[in-house]
Design a protein around this motif. Structure first.
Motif, PDB file in Angstrom:
ATOM      1  N   PHE A 191      33.372  11.866  19.861  1.00 11.69           N
ATOM      2  CA  PHE A 191      33.011  12.911  18.905  1.00 11.69           C
ATOM      3  C   PHE A 191      31.897  13.812  19.429  1.00 11.69           C
ATOM      4  CE2 PHE A 191      30.537  14.389  15.209  1.00 11.69           C
ATOM      5  CZ  PHE A 191      31.509  15.186  14.625  1.00 11.69           C
ATOM      6  N   VAL A 192      30.893  13.218  20.039  1.00  8.10           N
ATOM      7  CA  VAL A 192      29.779  14.010  20.571  1.00  8.10           C
ATOM      8  C   VAL A 192      30.282  14.975  21.635  1.00  8.10           C
ATOM      9  CG1 VAL A 192      27.599  13.875  21.822  1.00  8.10           C
ATOM     10  CG2 VAL A 192      28.072  12.250  20.007  1.00  8.10           C
ATOM     11  N   ALA A 193      31.185  14.522  22.482  1.00  9.93           N
ATOM     12  CA  ALA A 193      31.739  15.386  23.522  1.00  9.93           C
ATOM     13  C   ALA A 193      32.553  16.527  22.909  1.00  9.93           C
ATOM     14  CB  ALA A 193      32.607  14.573  24.476  1.00  9.93           C
ATOM     15  N   VAL A 194      33.264  16.256  21.838  1.00 10.20           N
ATOM     16  CA  VAL A 194      34.041  17.295  21.156  1.00 10.20           C
ATOM     17  C   VAL A 194      33.114  18.376  20.617  1.00 10.20           C
ATOM     18  CG1 VAL A 194      35.508  17.761  19.144  1.00 10.20           C
ATOM     19  CG2 VAL A 194      35.939  15.754  20.557  1.00 10.20           C
ATOM     20  N   VAL A 195      32.061  17.966  19.937  1.00  8.52           N
ATOM     21  CA  VAL A 195      31.122  18.923  19.347  1.00  8.52           C
ATOM     22  C   VAL A 195      30.410  19.717  20.435  1.00  8.52           C
ATOM     23  CG1 VAL A 195      29.007  19.134  17.980  1.00  8.52           C
ATOM     24  CG2 VAL A 195      30.808  17.572  17.254  1.00  8.52           C
ATOM     25  N   VAL A 196      29.957  19.044  21.483  1.00  2.00           N
ATOM     26  CA  VAL A 196      29.247  19.731  22.571  1.00  2.00           C
ATOM     27  C   VAL A 196      30.180  20.704  23.285  1.00  2.00           C
ATOM     28  CG1 VAL A 196      28.137  19.373  24.814  1.00  2.00           C
ATOM     29  CG2 VAL A 196      27.499  17.947  22.869  1.00  2.00           C
ATOM     30  N   ALA A 197      31.416  20.308  23.558  1.00  2.00           N
ATOM     31  CA  ALA A 197      32.359  21.197  24.237  1.00  2.00           C
ATOM     32  C   ALA A 197      32.628  22.444  23.406  1.00  2.00           C
ATOM     33  CB  ALA A 197      33.661  20.459  24.530  1.00  2.00           C
ATOM     34  N   ALA A 198      32.814  22.274  22.105  1.00  2.00           N
ATOM     35  CA  ALA A 198      33.055  23.425  21.232  1.00  2.00           C
ATOM     36  C   ALA A 198      31.837  24.343  21.186  1.00  2.00           C
ATOM     37  CB  ALA A 198      33.423  22.952  19.831  1.00  2.00           C
ATOM     38  N   ALA A 199      30.654  23.758  21.059  1.00  2.00           N
ATOM     39  CA  ALA A 199      29.434  24.562  20.988  1.00  2.00           C
ATOM     40  C   ALA A 199      29.154  25.285  22.301  1.00  2.00           C
ATOM     41  CB  ALA A 199      28.252  23.676  20.603  1.00  2.00           C
ATOM     42  N   VAL A 200      29.325  24.591  23.408  1.00  2.00           N
ATOM     43  CA  VAL A 200      29.071  25.218  24.716  1.00  2.00           C
ATOM     44  C   VAL A 200      30.067  26.346  24.965  1.00  2.00           C
ATOM     45  CG1 VAL A 200      29.200  24.782  27.203  1.00  2.00           C
ATOM     46  CG2 VAL A 200      27.899  23.245  25.736  1.00  2.00           C
ATOM     47  N   THR A 201      31.317  26.131  24.625  1.00  2.00           N
ATOM     48  CA  THR A 201      32.320  27.181  24.809  1.00  2.00           C
ATOM     49  C   THR A 201      31.981  28.415  23.993  1.00  2.00           C
ATOM     50  OG1 THR A 201      34.026  25.522  25.217  1.00  2.00           O
ATOM     51  CG2 THR A 201      34.775  27.727  24.609  1.00  2.00           C
ATOM     52  N   THR A 202      31.658  28.222  22.722  1.00  2.00           N
ATOM     53  CA  THR A 202      31.316  29.344  21.867  1.00  2.00           C
ATOM     54  C   THR A 202      30.062  30.050  22.362  1.00  2.00           C
ATOM     55  OG1 THR A 202      32.282  28.194  19.985  1.00  2.00           O
ATOM     56  CG2 THR A 202      30.813  30.014  19.484  1.00  2.00           C
ATOM     57  N   ALA A 203      29.040  29.286  22.732  1.00  2.00           N
ATOM     58  CA  ALA A 203      27.801  29.884  23.225  1.00  2.00           C
ATOM     59  C   ALA A 203      28.018  30.631  24.523  1.00  2.00           C
ATOM     60  CB  ALA A 203      26.744  28.793  23.403  1.00  2.00           C
ATOM     61  N   ALA A 204      28.812  30.077  25.415  1.00  2.00           N
ATOM     62  CA  ALA A 204      29.070  30.755  26.698  1.00  2.00           C
ATOM     63  C   ALA A 204      29.809  32.066  26.478  1.00  2.00           C
ATOM     64  CB  ALA A 204      29.866  29.830  27.629  1.00  2.00           C
ATOM     65  N   LEU A 205      30.801  32.061  25.607  1.00  2.00           N
ATOM     66  CA  LEU A 205      31.538  33.304  25.329  1.00  2.00           C
ATOM     67  C   LEU A 205      30.624  34.351  24.704  1.00  2.00           C
ATOM     68  CD1 LEU A 205      34.956  31.933  24.065  1.00  2.00           C
ATOM     69  CD2 LEU A 205      34.509  33.188  26.192  1.00  2.00           C
ATOM     70  N   ARG A 206      29.767  33.926  23.806  1.00  2.00           N
ATOM     71  CA  ARG A 206      28.841  34.883  23.202  1.00  2.00           C
ATOM     72  C   ARG A 206      27.813  35.385  24.203  1.00  2.00           C
ATOM     73  NH1 ARG A 206      28.202  32.186  17.202  1.00  2.00           N
ATOM     74  NH2 ARG A 206      30.225  32.897  16.458  1.00  2.00           N
ATOM     75  N   LEU A 207      27.391  34.523  25.111  1.00  2.00           N
ATOM     76  CA  LEU A 207      26.469  34.933  26.165  1.00  2.00           C
ATOM     77  C   LEU A 207      27.119  35.961  27.092  1.00  2.00           C
ATOM     78  CD1 LEU A 207      23.643  34.377  27.348  1.00  2.00           C
ATOM     79  CD2 LEU A 207      24.717  32.671  28.818  1.00  2.00           C
ATOM     80  N   LEU A 208      28.422  35.836  27.304  1.00  2.00           N
ATOM     81  CA  LEU A 208      29.164  36.789  28.133  1.00  2.00           C
ATOM     82  C   LEU A 208      29.506  38.078  27.387  1.00  2.00           C
ATOM     83  CD1 LEU A 208      31.578  34.319  29.940  1.00  2.00           C
ATOM     84  CD2 LEU A 208      29.611  35.515  30.931  1.00  2.00           C
ATOM     85  N   GLY A 209      29.140  38.137  26.120  1.00  2.00           N
ATOM     86  CA  GLY A 209      29.353  39.353  25.344  1.00  2.00           C
ATOM     87  C   GLY A 209      30.624  39.372  24.529  1.00  2.00           C
ATOM     88  N   VAL A 210      31.357  38.275  24.518  1.00  2.00           N
ATOM     89  CA  VAL A 210      32.551  38.207  23.698  1.00  2.00           C
ATOM     90  C   VAL A 210      32.123  37.920  22.256  1.00  2.00           C
ATOM     91  CG1 VAL A 210      34.731  36.993  23.311  1.00  2.00           C
ATOM     92  CG2 VAL A 210      33.903  37.355  25.638  1.00  2.00           C
ATOM     93  N   ASP A 211      32.578  38.742  21.354  1.00  2.00           N
ATOM     94  CA  ASP A 211      32.151  38.581  19.973  1.00  2.00           C
ATOM     95  C   ASP A 211      32.847  37.446  19.296  1.00  2.00           C
ATOM     96  OD1 ASP A 211      30.912  38.993  17.550  1.00  2.00           O
ATOM     97  OD2 ASP A 211      32.308  40.559  16.941  1.00  2.00           O
TER      98      ASP A 211
END
Length: 107
Positions: A87-107
């Motif tokens: 579960f922790v890996a699922v939450v971290v993977a989802a959060a990191v993916t979303t944060a990385a996309l937002r950091l790259l400028g994807v809304d």
């Protein structure tokens, strides 16, 4: 009645109602029997409601579309959960993916 008294009273009534609903399950389980069809439909209804909740939370923010980053993050989390990641890996993977996309400028 003051607003503080009303709030305490409403909290007590909601708490008692919640306790009564939770107690009704074990108490009435022996008395009420459901047909196999109703039990199957209930199981399907739970899955549909949870799917609708996930879709609503993943795709909307306020009254509009949440952007691309959040649904992609939810999809990555869903993929990790489907692959039986912890579960922790699922939450971290989802959060990191979303944060990385937002950091790259994807809304």
């Amino acid at each position: 009645m003051t607003s503080a008294t009303g709030l305490v009273l409403a909290t007590a009534v909601l708490g008692a109602g919640t306790f009564a609903f939770r107690l009704a399950g074990p108490v009435l389980r022996a008395r009420v029997t459901l047909s196999p069809r109703v039990e199957r439909l209930t199981a399907v209804a739970v899955v549909v409601l949870l799917g609708a909740l996930v879709a609503t939370s993943a795709l909307t923010e306020g009254h509009g579309f949440a952007g691309v980053a959040r649904p992609v993050g939810v999809a990555v989390g869903g993929l990790c959960a489907w692959r039986r990641a912890p579960f922790v890996a699922v939450v971290v993977a989802a959060a990191v993916t979303t944060a990385a996309l937002r950091l790259l400028g994807v809304d």
